[in-house]
Design a protein around this motif. Structure first.
Motif, PDB file in Angstrom:
ATOM      1  N   TYR A 215       0.842  -1.186   0.000  1.00 40.87           N
ATOM      2  CA  TYR A 215       0.000   0.000   0.000  1.00 40.87           C
ATOM      3  C   TYR A 215       0.889   1.252   0.000  1.00 40.87           C
ATOM      4  N   GLY A 216       1.093   1.797  -1.164  1.00 41.28           N
ATOM      5  CA  GLY A 216       1.903   3.007  -1.275  1.00 41.28           C
ATOM      6  C   GLY A 216       1.367   3.892  -2.385  1.00 41.28           C
ATOM      7  N   ALA A 217       2.265   4.608  -3.020  1.00 42.68           N
ATOM      8  CA  ALA A 217       1.863   5.495  -4.107  1.00 42.68           C
ATOM      9  C   ALA A 217       1.457   4.673  -5.328  1.00 42.68           C
ATOM     10  N   VAL A 218       0.604   5.242  -6.156  1.00 43.51           N
ATOM     11  CA  VAL A 218       0.194   4.587  -7.396  1.00 43.51           C
ATOM     12  C   VAL A 218       1.180   4.973  -8.504  1.00 43.51           C
ATOM     13  N   SER A 219       1.249   4.142  -9.520  1.00 41.73           N
ATOM     14  CA  SER A 219       2.154   4.414 -10.637  1.00 41.73           C
ATOM     15  C   SER A 219       1.645   5.555 -11.505  1.00 41.73           C
ATOM     16  N   SER A 220       0.336   5.571 -11.721  1.00 44.45           N
ATOM     17  CA  SER A 220      -0.275   6.604 -12.551  1.00 44.45           C
ATOM     18  C   SER A 220      -1.773   6.641 -12.279  1.00 44.45           C
ATOM     19  N   VAL A 221      -2.416   7.655 -12.820  1.00 45.70           N
ATOM     20  CA  VAL A 221      -3.862   7.771 -12.705  1.00 45.70           C
ATOM     21  C   VAL A 221      -4.415   8.065 -14.097  1.00 45.70           C
ATOM     22  N   ILE A 222      -5.326   7.221 -14.554  1.00 38.69           N
ATOM     23  CA  ILE A 222      -5.981   7.434 -15.846  1.00 38.69           C
ATOM     24  C   ILE A 222      -7.275   8.199 -15.599  1.00 38.69           C
ATOM     25  N   VAL A 223      -7.334   9.412 -16.121  1.00 40.56           N
ATOM     26  CA  VAL A 223      -8.512  10.261 -15.938  1.00 40.56           C
ATOM     27  C   VAL A 223      -9.242  10.360 -17.266  1.00 40.56           C
ATOM     28  N   GLU A 224     -10.528  10.049 -17.243  1.00 43.52           N
ATOM     29  CA  GLU A 224     -11.346  10.119 -18.454  1.00 43.52           C
ATOM     30  C   GLU A 224     -12.226  11.361 -18.392  1.00 43.52           C
ATOM     31  N   ALA A 225     -12.097  12.220 -19.409  1.00 44.45           N
ATOM     32  CA  ALA A 225     -12.925  13.424 -19.481  1.00 44.45           C
ATOM     33  C   ALA A 225     -14.303  13.067 -20.016  1.00 44.45           C
ATOM     34  N   THR A 226     -15.253  13.942 -19.775  1.00 45.79           N
ATOM     35  CA  THR A 226     -16.623  13.681 -20.216  1.00 45.79           C
ATOM     36  C   THR A 226     -16.732  13.642 -21.738  1.00 45.79           C
ATOM     37  N   SER A 227     -15.849  14.350 -22.429  1.00 46.50           N
ATOM     38  CA  SER A 227     -15.819  14.319 -23.890  1.00 46.50           C
ATOM     39  C   SER A 227     -14.454  14.817 -24.346  1.00 46.50           C
TER      40      SER A 227
END
Length: 421
Positions: A215-227
C-alpha cells in the motif's frame, strides 16, 4: 539523326558491356531502394506510434507522479486519485482509475510466463484506456471493494499459459497468490518501440496491493474526461485539485508550469523545491510530440539513404568516362562522317539516363517487395511521393552525372579522336 536512332545507339552502348552496366545499375538500385524503403520504415514507425497513442482515446488524461519513493509527501496516492473525481471541483471528469504496475511471473499447471505489466486498477480503466474485454467479463467495483483475486489477461498471456484451453475460470499463481481468470482482453496491435500491448494482466487494485505491491503510491492515474472537447478543461481541473492536495504553490520558486498549445503536458512543481511532483499528459499532446519526433526520424533516414543515390551517381560518372575513353575512335569516325555535337551529347546523356532509370525502376520494385516484410519490428508503409521523388532524382542523377562524360565526348576533335590508340 532522329531521336529513335539516337536511342538505338544508346541501347547498343549500354548493352555492349553488360556486366559493367549491370553493376552501375546496381548502385542506383541500392540508392533508390534504400530511400524508398527507409522512408517507408520511418513512416511505418510513425503510423504505429499514432495508432498506439490514438488507441488510448482522445479524451484520456494520464497523471504520473515524478516523486521517487512511495513515502514522499508529494506522491500520488489512491486517496488523492479518488479526489480527482469531484463533481464540484472537477465536473468535466467522467472517471478516475488509479493504476499500480509491477512485473511478476504467472504460473499455471507447471507452465510459467513472465509478465512485465501486471496492473492493479479500477473497472473504469477498461473503458478509459480503450482496453475492452474480448471474452469473459471484467471485474467489478465489488471485486475491488472486497479485494477479490480475479484477473483479466491479455492475448499473449492467454496463448502462453493456455494454448489449448479456455482460460476463463482457471486459477493462476502470481506472487504466491491464486488468481482466477475471469476475462481475456481483446487483442491490440503492437509495435517494436513499445512493450507488447497484449502481454498484460489487469486485476483489482486492492488485490494487487495486498499480494504484490503493498500500500503506497500509485504508478499513474488514468482520468477520463466527459468528452474530447472537454479534455483541456478537465486537465485544468485535475491540476487545480493536485495543487491543493500536494500543496503546490502557484507563485515564487515553486510556481506551477502550465502546458501551452502543443506541449508535452502540464508539469507541477512543489512549493519551495525545484522538483516536479506530478506530470499530466493527454493523448492529443503526446500524439503531437511523438509525430514530430517520428517525422524528424523519417527525414533523417531519407537523408542517409540519399547518400546512396549520390554514390550511385558518382558511379555513373566513372563508368561513362571509361565508356567515352573506350569509344574515342568510334566518336571520331561518327564526327568525321558529319555527326553534329548535339547528337553525340544526346547519345551519351541517353545512355547515362537509361542506366539510372532502369536501376531506379528496379530499386522501386525491390523496395515494394521489401515493404512486405517486417523490418526491425516495423511494418514499412510506402509513401507514394517518395517513389516519385526517388525515380525523379535517379533520372536527374543520370542527366547531371552523365553530362560531364557526354560533354567530353561531344567536345572531342575528330582528328584527335581518330588518332587515339
Amino acid at each position: 539523326m532522329s531521336f529513335f536512332e539516337i536511342l538505338r545507339f544508346a541501347v547498343r552502348g549500354v548493352t555492349a558491356n553488360k556486366l559493367r552496366s549491370a553493376l552501375t545499375m546496381l548502385g542506383v538500385l541500392i540508392g533508390v531502394g534504400a530511400v524508398i524503403l527507409l522512408v517507408a520504415v520511418g513512416n511505418g514507425s510513425a503510423k504505429q506510434i499514432t495508432d498506439r497513442i490514438a488507441a488510448l482515446g482522445t479524451n484520456t488524461i494520464t497523471v504520473q507522479s515524478t516523486s521517487r519513493g512511495g513515502s514522499s509527501s508529494t506522491a500520488i496516492t489512491v486517496e488523492i486519485a479518488r479526489a480527482l473525481k469531484d463533481p464540484v471541483l472537477a465536473p468535466d471528469v467522467k472517471s478516475v482509475s488509479p493504476v499500480v504496475n509491477t512485473s511478476t511471473t504467472i504460473t499455471y499447471q507447471g507452465a510459467d510466463h513472465s509478465v512485465q505489466q501486471f496492473l492493479g486498477t479500477y473497472p473504469t480503466y477498461f473503458a478509459a484506456s480503450n482496453t475492452p474485454v474480448g471474452r469473459g467479463a471484467a471485474f467489478s467495483e465489488a471485486d475491488v471493494d472486497q479485494g477479490r483475486r480475479v484477473v483479466v489477461i491479455g492475448q499473449t498471456v492467454a496463448e502462453e499459459l493456455f494454448p489449448d484451453t479456455d482460460p476463463i475460470g482457471k486459477e493462476v499463481t502470481a506472487g504466491g497468490a491464486l488468481f482466477t481468470v475471469v476475462g481475456v482482453l481483446r487483442e491490440k496491435s503492437s509495435s517494436s518501440g513499445f512493450q507488447d500491448a497484449n502481454d498484460v494482466v489487469v486485476a483489482p487494485l486492492t488485490a494487487v496491493q495486498q499480494t504484490l505491491t503493498g500500500y503506497g503510491a500509485v504508478s499513474s492515474v488514468i482520468v477520463e474526461a466527459t468528452s474530447s472537447a472537454r479534455v483541456s478543461t478537465a486537465e485544468a481541473q485535475v491540476a487545480m485539485i493536485l495543487d491543493q492536495r500536494l500543496r503546490v504553490s502557484t507563485t515564487g520558486s515553486g510556481s506551477r508550469v502550465g502546458s501551452g498549445a502543443g506541449s508535452a503536458g502540464r508539469v507541477g512543481s512543489g512549493s519551495g523545491s525545484g522538483s516536479s511532483p506530478y506530470r499530466i499528459q493527454n493523448a492529443a499532446q503526446l500524439l503531437e510530440t511523438q509525430t514530430e519526433t517520428a517525422q524528424t526520424f523519417t527525414v533523417l533516414l531519407g537523408a542517409v539513404a540519399g547518400i546512396s543515390l549520390l554514390v550511385g551517381g558518382i558511379g555513373i560518372t566513372n563508368i561513362m568516362l571509361v565508356t567515352v575513353t573506350e569509344r574515342t575512335r568510334e566518336i571520331g569516325i561518327r564526327k568525321a562522317l558529319g555527326a553534329p555535337r548535339r547528337v553525340i551529347l544526346t547519345q551519351f546523356l541517353a545512355e547515362a539516363t537509361m542506366l539510372s532509370l532502369i536501376g531506379g525502376g528496379l530499386g522501386v520494385v525491390a523496395a515494394l517487395v521489401g515493404s512486405q516484410f517486417t523490418i526491425v519490428g516495423v511494418k514499412p508503409v510506402i509513401v507514394p511521393s517518395s517513389v516519385v521523388l526517388a525515380l525523379g532524382v535517379s533520372v536527374a542523377i543520370g542527366l547531371f552525372f552523365g553530362s560531364v562524360p557526354a560533354s567530353r565526348a561531344a567536345g572531342l576533335r575528330p582528328i584527335d579522336a581518330l588518332r587515339y590508340e
